[in-house]
Design a protein around this motif. Structure first.
Motif, PDB file in Angstrom:
ATOM      1  N   GLN A  72      49.629 -15.351 -25.661  1.00 10.16           N
ATOM      2  CA  GLN A  72      49.844 -16.615 -24.942  1.00 10.16           C
ATOM      3  C   GLN A  72      51.113 -16.590 -24.088  1.00 10.16           C
ATOM      4  O   GLN A  72      51.483 -17.609 -23.506  1.00 10.16           O
ATOM      5  N   LEU A  73      51.766 -15.440 -23.997  1.00 12.46           N
ATOM      6  CA  LEU A  73      53.071 -15.360 -23.349  1.00 12.46           C
ATOM      7  C   LEU A  73      53.018 -15.812 -21.896  1.00 12.46           C
ATOM      8  O   LEU A  73      53.874 -16.574 -21.443  1.00 12.46           O
ATOM      9  N   ARG A  74      52.025 -15.360 -21.134  1.00 13.07           N
ATOM     10  CA  ARG A  74      52.021 -15.647 -19.696  1.00 13.07           C
ATOM     11  C   ARG A  74      51.913 -17.152 -19.431  1.00 13.07           C
ATOM     12  O   ARG A  74      52.623 -17.689 -18.579  1.00 13.07           O
ATOM     13  N   SER A  75      51.026 -17.838 -20.147  1.00 12.27           N
ATOM     14  CA  SER A  75      50.873 -19.272 -19.899  1.00 12.27           C
ATOM     15  C   SER A  75      52.089 -20.047 -20.386  1.00 12.27           C
ATOM     16  O   SER A  75      52.516 -21.022 -19.746  1.00 12.27           O
ATOM     17  N   VAL A  76      52.687 -19.635 -21.512  1.00  9.46           N
ATOM     18  CA  VAL A  76      53.890 -20.307 -21.993  1.00  9.46           C
ATOM     19  C   VAL A  76      55.046 -20.083 -21.025  1.00  9.46           C
ATOM     20  O   VAL A  76      55.795 -21.024 -20.693  1.00  9.46           O
ATOM     21  N   ALA A  77      55.205 -18.862 -20.555  1.00  9.89           N
ATOM     22  CA  ALA A  77      56.287 -18.560 -19.618  1.00  9.89           C
ATOM     23  C   ALA A  77      56.112 -19.331 -18.314  1.00  9.89           C
ATOM     24  O   ALA A  77      57.079 -19.828 -17.726  1.00  9.89           O
ATOM     25  N   ARG A  78      54.879 -19.464 -17.847  1.00  9.52           N
ATOM     26  CA  ARG A  78      54.601 -20.213 -16.615  1.00  9.52           C
ATOM     27  C   ARG A  78      54.979 -21.681 -16.792  1.00  9.52           C
ATOM     28  O   ARG A  78      55.603 -22.291 -15.909  1.00  9.52           O
ATOM     29  N   THR A  79      54.614 -22.261 -17.918  1.00  6.19           N
ATOM     30  CA  THR A  79      54.958 -23.656 -18.179  1.00  6.19           C
ATOM     31  C   THR A  79      56.464 -23.823 -18.305  1.00  6.19           C
ATOM     32  O   THR A  79      57.052 -24.782 -17.798  1.00  6.19           O
ATOM     33  N   SER A  80      57.114 -22.888 -18.978  1.00  9.19           N
ATOM     34  CA  SER A  80      58.560 -22.950 -19.141  1.00  9.19           C
ATOM     35  C   SER A  80      59.266 -22.915 -17.794  1.00  9.19           C
ATOM     36  O   SER A  80      60.226 -23.659 -17.551  1.00  9.19           O
ATOM     37  N   GLU A  81      58.767 -22.087 -16.889  1.00  7.59           N
ATOM     38  CA  GLU A  81      59.399 -21.992 -15.574  1.00  7.59           C
ATOM     39  C   GLU A  81      59.224 -23.296 -14.796  1.00  7.59           C
ATOM     40  O   GLU A  81      60.122 -23.730 -14.069  1.00  7.59           O
ATOM     41  N   SER A  82      58.081 -23.932 -14.977  1.00  8.08           N
ATOM     42  CA  SER A  82      57.843 -25.204 -14.300  1.00  8.08           C
ATOM     43  C   SER A  82      58.804 -26.275 -14.816  1.00  8.08           C
ATOM     44  O   SER A  82      59.333 -27.075 -14.039  1.00  8.08           O
ATOM     45  N   ILE A  83      59.042 -26.286 -16.110  1.00 10.31           N
ATOM     46  CA  ILE A  83      59.973 -27.254 -16.690  1.00 10.31           C
ATOM     47  C   ILE A  83      61.392 -26.985 -16.185  1.00 10.31           C
ATOM     48  O   ILE A  83      62.148 -27.908 -15.884  1.00 10.31           O
ATOM     49  N   ARG A  84      61.724 -25.721 -16.092  1.00  5.36           N
ATOM     50  CA  ARG A  84      63.076 -25.371 -15.636  1.00  5.36           C
ATOM     51  C   ARG A  84      63.320 -25.835 -14.199  1.00  5.36           C
ATOM     52  O   ARG A  84      64.426 -26.247 -13.852  1.00  5.36           O
ATOM     53  N   GLU A  85      62.287 -25.786 -13.370  1.00  4.21           N
ATOM     54  CA  GLU A  85      62.438 -26.277 -11.998  1.00  4.21           C
ATOM     55  C   GLU A  85      62.799 -27.759 -12.000  1.00  4.21           C
ATOM     56  O   GLU A  85      63.546 -28.232 -11.147  1.00  4.21           O
ATOM     57  N   TYR A  86      62.235 -28.495 -12.951  1.00  2.00           N
ATOM     58  CA  TYR A  86      62.503 -29.929 -13.034  1.00  2.00           C
ATOM     59  C   TYR A  86      63.795 -30.239 -13.784  1.00  2.00           C
ATOM     60  O   TYR A  86      64.568 -31.104 -13.398  1.00  2.00           O
ATOM     61  N   ASP A  87      64.039 -29.514 -14.873  1.00  2.00           N
ATOM     62  CA  ASP A  87      65.160 -29.822 -15.780  1.00  2.00           C
ATOM     63  C   ASP A  87      65.846 -28.507 -16.137  1.00  2.00           C
ATOM     64  O   ASP A  87      65.578 -27.917 -17.180  1.00  2.00           O
ATOM     65  N   PRO A  88      66.733 -28.015 -15.280  1.00  2.00           N
ATOM     66  CA  PRO A  88      67.242 -26.645 -15.439  1.00  2.00           C
ATOM     67  C   PRO A  88      68.202 -26.440 -16.592  1.00  2.00           C
ATOM     68  O   PRO A  88      68.360 -25.310 -17.059  1.00  2.00           O
ATOM     69  N   ARG A  89      68.872 -27.501 -17.087  1.00  2.00           N
ATOM     70  CA  ARG A  89      69.909 -27.298 -18.088  1.00  2.00           C
ATOM     71  C   ARG A  89      69.413 -27.517 -19.513  1.00  2.00           C
ATOM     72  O   ARG A  89      69.898 -26.874 -20.454  1.00  2.00           O
ATOM     73  N   ARG A  90      68.481 -28.434 -19.674  1.00  2.00           N
ATOM     74  CA  ARG A  90      68.021 -28.749 -21.019  1.00  2.00           C
ATOM     75  C   ARG A  90      67.255 -27.555 -21.600  1.00  2.00           C
ATOM     76  O   ARG A  90      66.459 -26.921 -20.921  1.00  2.00           O
ATOM     77  N   PRO A  91      67.474 -27.221 -22.886  1.00  2.00           N
ATOM     78  CA  PRO A  91      66.834 -26.029 -23.447  1.00  2.00           C
ATOM     79  C   PRO A  91      65.319 -26.171 -23.572  1.00  2.00           C
ATOM     80  O   PRO A  91      64.794 -27.274 -23.761  1.00  2.00           O
ATOM     81  N   ARG A  92      64.661 -25.058 -23.458  1.00  2.00           N
ATOM     82  CA  ARG A  92      63.216 -24.948 -23.672  1.00  2.00           C
ATOM     83  C   ARG A  92      62.991 -24.004 -24.837  1.00  2.00           C
ATOM     84  O   ARG A  92      63.644 -22.968 -24.938  1.00  2.00           O
ATOM     85  N   GLY A  93      62.092 -24.363 -25.726  1.00  2.00           N
ATOM     86  CA  GLY A  93      61.895 -23.566 -26.927  1.00  2.00           C
ATOM     87  C   GLY A  93      60.442 -23.400 -27.271  1.00  2.00           C
ATOM     88  O   GLY A  93      59.548 -24.060 -26.726  1.00  2.00           O
ATOM     89  N   VAL A  94      60.186 -22.510 -28.209  1.00  2.00           N
ATOM     90  CA  VAL A  94      58.825 -22.250 -28.676  1.00  2.00           C
ATOM     91  C   VAL A  94      58.906 -21.748 -30.101  1.00  2.00           C
ATOM     92  O   VAL A  94      59.892 -21.121 -30.503  1.00  2.00           O
TER      93      VAL A  94
END
Length: 979
Positions: free
Chosen positions: A373-395
């Motif tokens: 599931q890495l590719r889809s999770v990484a894609r979603t994470s990158e989208s979140i980072r574009e919107y909210d670059p400082r807040r942490p993203r986790g899995v």
């Protein structure tokens, strides 16, 4: 296409942020205004002063309060002038609704606020507005004056004390002559009202700390057009509709949340201060109740109602673990404009639920994720980072730790070891292996099992989703304690508690089958709070495990900037099924490299104790030996020399004596009573059906005596003694539970042989099953080829398993290993030195000529310079080599016996090792093999509705395992009692 998706998300979220308006509650009229300071930013504002003042800290805190969940904390440094003749003051103000000094019916308002301070002299005042009079210095404004209330006294230092202004009309009458003398005219007090409370926080030169809670003033008249303090602070920058130029976390009504959440150097920071997550999974419980139990973060699913999120954040000061749906497949070639728009809409809907990031501690991209599931999770994470670059993203991961570490800041890992054959020491090993697989600089966190898994709940109750439990069930609170300490000691710097519907903070609820567990969570959260100031500075790479004078107690030594934490933890065998006593007198630990002058402080929610003062410290070769007089399952020791006025020891004194001690002691008494009653009820059920426990009455008597002592100590205002005695009461209870459990499992090849032997609370059902099994005989073996005998000698490399009809092999691995399952010729070595023609001694397998072998070896890298010195990895991402038997048909609801012989090596790189499970009990009821000896195992299983039963043999690490004489035999049991 990827860029199109990111642009789509950013533009759409910007449009959403521009139109959503946060709702504020409509104010009442003629009401009592209250503020519990559970909002998200300080409500008191710095006012006038006649000296130099530096505000060192000012925020909402949850570590000290008069009423949960929080209070307002203020730290100021005052430097008065040396020649100052006037009275010194440092004012902080709080705007209130208009509260008439004299109501229409002669009613006067009262004002009060609870204060705690390290110094005396804090004074409450109120500003009174005289609307009939003009201020001569500013004629456009009405005249105001100040009336004086209570002063914080010496005898209440470090304790909460209520400051009041009881009769403002009288106070104003006393002030009128002063105003007349100053202005030279009569003063008309008609219509006078209070519009502001004032705290003079000056208590002398230097630093002072003040906590403020539970403000009440009223009756008041509220002007709905006037915003009240504490709602929010203005955003300093403008916001352009249609553009995402406001900072993430800014609410659309122009009010910014006070927390700046970011991930820096392996930590989550809020307003530049480290934050230790004590999360709880929301399962319908009262949010305020959960906050009262010292949780600071709440986990919501992606489909949570937005109003519930607002309630958690605004009214209960929770940070939010926000689940984000993973969008798309991650394959750019499969994206279309329609799929891109659909995925963007899903993310936008998620942001809407969580108010575009407001209150979010962590964007959580799911649990149990795998490498696939890495590719889809990484894609979603990158989208979140574009919107909210400082807040942490986790899995939260099952495998792929190294790969996911490249894309995410926070890595979670969890599993449920209770009621399974995974020993707690192996659980510790598993946690450490996950950390070793994760890249440096990441924050690791884990869920703690506090609940009954669905399979166990269904097994124990006979219902898929029981709404009420008629009989007591586990887990034991002590098991939750061990899991928590193992997680903390293994380097996990965030903990979540996975609750179920039976875990509710409403301890009086009639269906609260988890009262004892819920109380344990409060005690654990309180201990974590005490340790947090030291934990924040711990250098995890320097953490080490040291032995103690008890083989079953392991101690983690965590070195930090503010001290050394020592966490001894009981990891005795089979504690995941039923707790042993786990207590001893005089536990000794040798701690290396202790700085000179550092004393060991033993911390509990009700006491802090210097072990050096009790004679429990001495220098020995290798370090400092510390002795815990009465060790009980876990302990928290901190070596520190920080005795400064605002240092660690003073804070512990303040937080324990004036904060947690009384509540912790009272809850510990309630917990001891609850556990006593639950265990006594099961004990009575076992009477007559199970062997008696010698000395049971005496054990119960010891527990009752300790509870009585605790109650008496509490009445005498000795919470530390009450806490100690209530915990002592549980020791004889655990002894009795363990003896009952040992009586039940002593004849079993493994506790998972009987599905009802995995917990003390299901032992009555186990003994009923044992009675029925004793009256039955197994039928013939229904599994073909379970002896693995071939018609010819197997090749030297072994014969293929699928040469046996219906038998299959599965293999998957992410690591550099070579794996294979084969049928091999049995050597004399496997027989223990016997030849095939020799008689088989008792207790040894009759191996015949062939058996099954599972083998995994590490692949030596081609560039390895010294192949002979190559060592296999100590932690593996994923290795799974499995052999499945054909399914056997049996009547649904009938019972069968599964048996086999097995031998394994000491498996490396995996805490699970070699294991065997069936299609009924599945992995939770698996057998984990004991290394280096042949052993025969028996499993008793009730066939599911599909009428099929199969067995799986698996190897999860580097090593080997042999299996032979596998059988599935039907059991014709007599009817259950009462049928």
């Amino acid at each position: 296409m990827r860029q199109r998706f990111l642009v789509w998300v950013v533009v759409a979220v910007a449009g959403f942020a521009a139109v959503v308006v946060a709702q504020q509650p409509e104010a009442d009229r003629g009401h009592v205004h209250r503020d519990g300071f559970a909002g998200r930013e300080p409500a008191w504002v710095a006012g006038a002063t006649n000296m130099k003042v530096t505000e060192r800290d000012h925020r909402i805190v949850a570590n000290s309060y008069f009423n949960a969940p929080s209070s307002e904390y203020l730290k100021v440094e005052a430097q008065p002038a040396s020649n100052k003749a006037d009275a010194e003051f440092v004012y902080y103000t709080y705007d209130t609704p208009a509260c008439p000094v004299q109501g229409a019916a002669g009613e006067e308002p009262t004002a009060s606020v609870w204060v705690k301070s390290f110094r005396s002299g804090i004074q409450l005042r109120a500003r009174v507005v005289l609307p009939k009079e003009r201020d001569p210095k500013a004629p456009e404004t009405p005249l105001t004056t100040v009336i004086v209330g209570d002063t914080y006294p010496d005898e209440r230092i470090r304790s909460w004390h209520r400051l009041t202004i009881g009769k403002p009309a009288d106070a104003l009458r006393k002030q009128l002559p002063v105003l007349r003398a100053q202005l030279g005219r009569e003063i008309d007090p008609a219509g006078a009202y209070i519009d502001q409370l004032i705290l003079n926080v000056y208590a002398g030169p230097g630093i002072n700390e003040v906590w403020i809670d539970d403000l009440d003033i009223g009756p008041c008249t509220v002007d709905p057009k006037k915003p009240l303090k504490g709602i929010g602070r203005p955003v300093s920058r403008t916001k352009t509709p249609g553009k995402l130029d406001a900072p993430p976390g800014t609410l659309p009504n122009g009010v910014a949340h006070p927390y700046s959440v970011e991930f820096v150097a392996g930590r989550i920071l809020i307003d530049k201060k480290p934050f230790f997550m004590r999360a709880v999974r929301h399962a319908g419980q009262s949010l305020k109740g959960l906050r009262d139990f010292n949780f600071n973060t709440i986990a919501f699913p992606a489909n949570v109602d937005a109003a519930l999120v607002d309630d958690a954040v605004v009214n209960n000061s929770f940070m939010v673990l926000a689940e984000v749906p993973v969008v798309g497949s991650g394959d750019p070639g499969s994206e279309t404009p329609i799929s891109v728009g659909r995925d963007a809409d899903r993310l936008i809907e998620n942001f809407r639920r969580f108010r575009s990031g407001d209150g979010v501690l962590l964007w959580d991209l799911g649990a149990g994720r795998t490498t696939e599931q890495l590719r889809s999770v990484a894609r979603t994470s990158e989208s979140i980072r574009e919107y909210d670059p400082r807040r942490p993203r986790g899995v939260d991961l099952w495998d792929g730790y190294s790969a996911y570490s490249e894309h995410l800041d926070v890595i979670g890992s969890h599993r449920w070891p209770l009621f399974t054959s995974l020993e707690l020491d192996k659980y510790r090993e598993w946690l450490l292996q996950r950390r070793a697989l994760t890249s440096p600089g990441k924050l690791m966190w884990t869920w703690i099992q506090t609940h009954m898994p669905e399979w166990y709940l269904a097994l124990a109750t006979g219902k898929a989703k029981p709404g009420h439990l008629d009989s007591p069930l586990g887990p034991q609170p002590e098991q939750i304690r061990l899991l928590t300490y193992l997680g903390l000691a293994s380097g996990y710097r965030g903990l979540g508690f996975w609750t179920d519907e039976f875990l509710t903070p409403d301890l009086a609820a009639s269906n609260s089958s988890g009262r004892d567990r819920m109380i344990e969570l409060y005690l654990l959260n309180t201990e974590l709070e005490l340790l947090e100031p030291v934990l924040f500075g711990v250098e995890d790479e320097k953490t080490m495990w040291v032995p103690t004078n008890n083989f079953f107690v392991k101690a983690a030594v965590l070195r930090g900037k503010r001290g050394i934490i020592v966490l001894p933890v009981w990891v005795g065998p089979q504690s995941q099924f039923c707790m042993d006593q786990g207590s001893m007198d005089g536990l000794k630990i040798t701690v290396p490299l202790v700085p000179d002058g550092a004393d060991p402080w033993l911390l509990t929610p009700a006491n802090y104790e210097n072990l050096r003062a009790t004679g429990g410290v001495r220098s020995v070769p290798g370090g400092v030996e510390v002795t815990i007089p009465k060790f009980d399952l876990t302990a928290a020791i901190v070596f520190t020399s920080d005795l400064t006025p605002d240092g660690l020891v003073v804070r512990w004194q303040d937080n324990i004596r004036n904060g947690s001690a009384k509540r912790a002691a009272q809850l510990a008494i309630e917990q001891a009573k609850e556990i006593y009653e639950k265990v006594h009820a099961v004990h009575e059920q076992l009477a007559g059906v199970a062997p008696p426990v010698r000395g049971a009455d005496e054990l119960f008597a010891q527990a009752r005596l300790s509870i009585e002592r605790a109650v008496k100590a509490m009445a005498n205002n000795q919470p530390d003694v009450a806490y100690r005695d209530s915990r002592t009461a549980l020791r004889p209870v655990r002894v009795l539970m363990r003896e009952h459990w040992k009586n039940a499992t002593v004849v079993l090849s493994t506790p998972t042989s009987s599905p009802y032997a995995v917990s003390f609370y299901t032992l009555p059902q186990h003994w009923e099953l044992a009675r029925r099994i004793q009256g039955a005989r197994p039928g013939g073996n229904l599994l073909r080829y379970g002896d693995f005998e071939l018609s010819v000698k197997a090749p030297e490399e072994g014969a293929a398993v699928n040469s046996l009809p219906g038998w299959t092999t599965r293999e998957t691995h992410l690591d550099a290993v070579k794996a294979g399952a084969t049928i091999i010729n049995v050597s004399d070595v496997l027989r223990g030195g016997r030849k095939e023609s020799d008689p088989v001694p008792p207790g040894a397998p009759n191996l015949g000529r062939h058996c099954l072998r599972l083998l995994v070896t590490a692949v030596i890298p081609k560039d390895e310079k010294n192949p002979k010195e190559f060592r296999p990895p100590t932690a593996l991402e994923r290795v799974s080599l499995a052999v499945d038997t054909p399914a056997v048909a049996l009547p649904p609801g009938s019972w069968a016996r599964v048996s086999f012989w097995a031998l394994s090596s000491d498996i490396k790189g995996s805490a699970d090792g070699a294991l065997v499970f069936d299609s009924v009990g599945s992995e939770p009821l698996a057998v984990r093999l004991e290394p280096f000896k042949w052993k025969q195992y028996y499993l008793y299983r009730q066939v599911k509705a599909d009428g099929k039963l199969a067995v799986t043999f698996a190897l999860t690490g580097i090593g080997f395992a042999f299996f032979d004489d596998v059988r599935i035999e039907p059991m014709e049991l007599p009817p259950a009692a009462g049928r």
